[in-house]
Design a protein around this motif. Structure first.
Motif, PDB file in Angstrom:
ATOM      1  N   THR A  59     -18.114 -92.554  70.592  1.00 10.37           N
ATOM      2  CA  THR A  59     -18.977 -91.956  69.579  1.00 10.37           C
ATOM      3  C   THR A  59     -19.290 -93.004  68.528  1.00 10.37           C
ATOM      4  N   ILE A  60     -20.581 -93.161  68.245  1.00 12.08           N
ATOM      5  CA  ILE A  60     -21.063 -94.071  67.219  1.00 12.08           C
ATOM      6  C   ILE A  60     -21.560 -93.214  66.067  1.00 12.08           C
ATOM      7  N   THR A  61     -21.083 -93.486  64.850  1.00 12.84           N
ATOM      8  CA  THR A  61     -21.437 -92.696  63.671  1.00 12.84           C
ATOM      9  C   THR A  61     -22.087 -93.603  62.634  1.00 12.84           C
ATOM     10  N   PHE A  62     -23.161 -93.092  62.021  1.00 11.76           N
ATOM     11  CA  PHE A  62     -23.918 -93.826  61.018  1.00 11.76           C
ATOM     12  C   PHE A  62     -23.884 -93.094  59.682  1.00 11.76           C
ATOM     13  N   PRO A  63     -24.157 -93.795  58.569  1.00 13.61           N
ATOM     14  CA  PRO A  63     -24.216 -93.144  57.259  1.00 13.61           C
ATOM     15  C   PRO A  63     -25.610 -92.579  56.959  1.00 13.61           C
ATOM     16  N   PHE A  64     -26.432 -92.427  57.979  1.00 12.37           N
ATOM     17  CA  PHE A  64     -27.774 -91.888  57.814  1.00 12.37           C
ATOM     18  C   PHE A  64     -28.066 -90.948  58.980  1.00 12.37           C
TER      19      PHE A  64
END
Length: 115
Positions: free
Chosen positions: A67-72
Protein backbone atom coordinates in the motif's frame (compact mmCIF):
# COMPACT_ATOMS: atom_id res chain seq x y z
CA UNK A 1 16.03 1.79 3.03
CA UNK A 2 19.41 3.10 2.02
CA UNK A 3 21.14 -0.26 2.61
CA UNK A 4 19.13 -1.78 -0.24
CA UNK A 5 20.15 0.95 -2.64
CA UNK A 6 23.65 -0.36 -3.20
CA UNK A 7 24.23 1.47 -6.46
CA UNK A 8 22.99 4.82 -5.15
CA UNK A 9 24.92 5.96 -2.08
CA UNK A 10 23.14 8.44 0.15
CA UNK A 11 24.06 12.05 -0.58
CA UNK A 12 22.92 14.08 2.44
CA UNK A 13 21.91 17.71 2.05
CA UNK A 14 21.08 19.94 5.01
CA UNK A 15 18.34 22.47 4.33
CA UNK A 16 16.52 24.61 6.83
CA UNK A 17 12.93 23.80 5.87
CA UNK A 18 10.19 26.33 6.29
CA UNK A 19 6.49 25.58 6.21
CA UNK A 20 4.85 27.12 3.17
CA UNK A 21 1.17 27.93 2.77
CA UNK A 22 -0.58 25.07 0.90
CA UNK A 23 2.60 22.97 1.04
CA UNK A 24 3.63 19.94 3.04
CA UNK A 25 4.58 20.37 6.66
CA UNK A 26 8.27 19.76 7.34
CA UNK A 27 7.64 16.36 8.97
CA UNK A 28 5.44 14.93 6.19
CA UNK A 29 6.59 12.67 3.36
CA UNK A 30 5.52 12.70 -0.28
CA UNK A 31 4.72 8.98 -0.08
CA UNK A 32 4.67 6.15 2.46
CA UNK A 33 5.29 2.48 1.58
CA UNK A 34 3.99 -0.12 4.03
CA UNK A 35 6.41 -2.93 3.03
CA UNK A 36 10.18 -2.76 3.45
CA UNK A 37 10.89 -4.86 0.34
CA UNK A 38 9.28 -2.33 -2.02
CA UNK A 39 11.26 0.78 -2.98
CA UNK A 40 10.04 3.98 -4.62
CA UNK A 41 12.61 4.69 -7.29
CA UNK A 42 10.85 7.60 -9.01
CA UNK A 43 8.31 10.24 -8.06
CA UNK A 44 8.09 12.93 -10.74
CA UNK A 45 5.75 15.17 -12.67
CA UNK A 46 4.77 13.96 -16.15
CA UNK A 47 6.33 15.78 -19.08
CA UNK A 48 3.18 16.71 -20.96
CA UNK A 49 0.33 16.55 -18.41
CA UNK A 50 -0.45 17.89 -14.97
CA UNK A 51 -0.09 14.40 -13.47
CA UNK A 52 2.59 12.48 -11.57
CA UNK A 53 4.53 9.25 -12.09
CA UNK A 54 5.55 6.88 -9.30
CA UNK A 55 7.76 3.87 -10.02
CA UNK A 56 8.16 1.01 -7.53
CA UNK A 57 10.34 -2.06 -7.44
CA UNK A 58 10.45 -5.20 -5.30
CA UNK A 59 13.92 -6.12 -3.98
CA UNK A 60 13.70 -9.50 -2.19
CA UNK A 61 12.18 -11.78 -4.82
CA UNK A 62 8.80 -12.15 -3.09
CA UNK A 63 5.37 -11.33 -4.56
CA UNK A 64 4.04 -8.55 -2.30
CA UNK A 65 0.78 -6.70 -1.68
CA UNK A 66 1.91 -3.15 -0.94
CA UNK A 67 0.00 0.00 0.00
CA UNK A 68 1.30 3.40 -1.05
CA UNK A 69 -0.12 6.38 0.88
CA UNK A 70 0.12 10.06 -0.05
CA UNK A 71 -0.63 13.30 1.86
CA UNK A 72 -2.99 14.35 -0.95
CA UNK A 73 -6.11 12.94 -2.61
CA UNK A 74 -5.83 10.78 -5.73
CA UNK A 75 -8.47 11.61 -8.35
CA UNK A 76 -7.47 8.90 -10.86
CA UNK A 77 -4.77 6.25 -10.99
CA UNK A 78 -3.38 4.28 -13.93
CA UNK A 79 -0.93 1.39 -14.13
CA UNK A 80 1.35 2.12 -17.11
CA UNK A 81 4.27 0.52 -18.88
CA UNK A 82 7.91 1.52 -18.30
CA UNK A 83 7.72 4.37 -20.81
CA UNK A 84 4.66 5.72 -18.98
CA UNK A 85 2.19 4.90 -21.77
CA UNK A 86 -0.72 2.50 -22.29
CA UNK A 87 -2.30 3.19 -18.92
CA UNK A 88 -5.03 0.99 -17.46
CA UNK A 89 -7.12 2.73 -14.80
CA UNK A 90 -7.06 1.07 -11.39
CA UNK A 91 -8.82 1.82 -8.11
CA UNK A 92 -7.44 4.09 -5.43
CA UNK A 93 -8.80 4.75 -1.96
CA UNK A 94 -8.84 8.52 -1.40
CA UNK A 95 -5.13 9.06 -0.72
CA UNK A 96 -3.75 5.50 -1.08
CA UNK A 97 -3.68 2.49 -3.32
CA UNK A 98 -2.84 -1.18 -2.80
CA UNK A 99 -1.27 -3.24 -5.55
CA UNK A 100 0.35 -6.65 -5.91
CA UNK A 101 3.94 -6.35 -7.08
CA UNK A 102 5.54 -9.48 -8.45
CA UNK A 103 8.92 -10.75 -7.29
CA UNK A 104 11.73 -8.51 -8.59
CA UNK A 105 9.16 -6.51 -10.59
CA UNK A 106 9.31 -2.85 -11.56
CA UNK A 107 5.88 -1.19 -11.77
CA UNK A 108 4.95 2.30 -12.97
CA UNK A 109 1.81 4.27 -12.07
CA UNK A 110 0.40 7.63 -13.17
CA UNK A 111 -1.57 9.71 -10.65
CA UNK A 112 -3.99 12.52 -11.24
CA UNK A 113 -4.44 14.54 -8.07
CA UNK A 114 -7.71 16.02 -6.91
CA UNK A 115 -7.64 19.80 -7.26
Amino acid sequence: QTGKQLNLPLQPVVVKAKHKVNGLVESQSFAKVDKSNVIISTLKKTDDEDNYIIRLYEVTGVDTDVTITFPFTIEKLWKTDMIEENGTEIQSNNNAFTIKIGHNAIETFKLQLKK
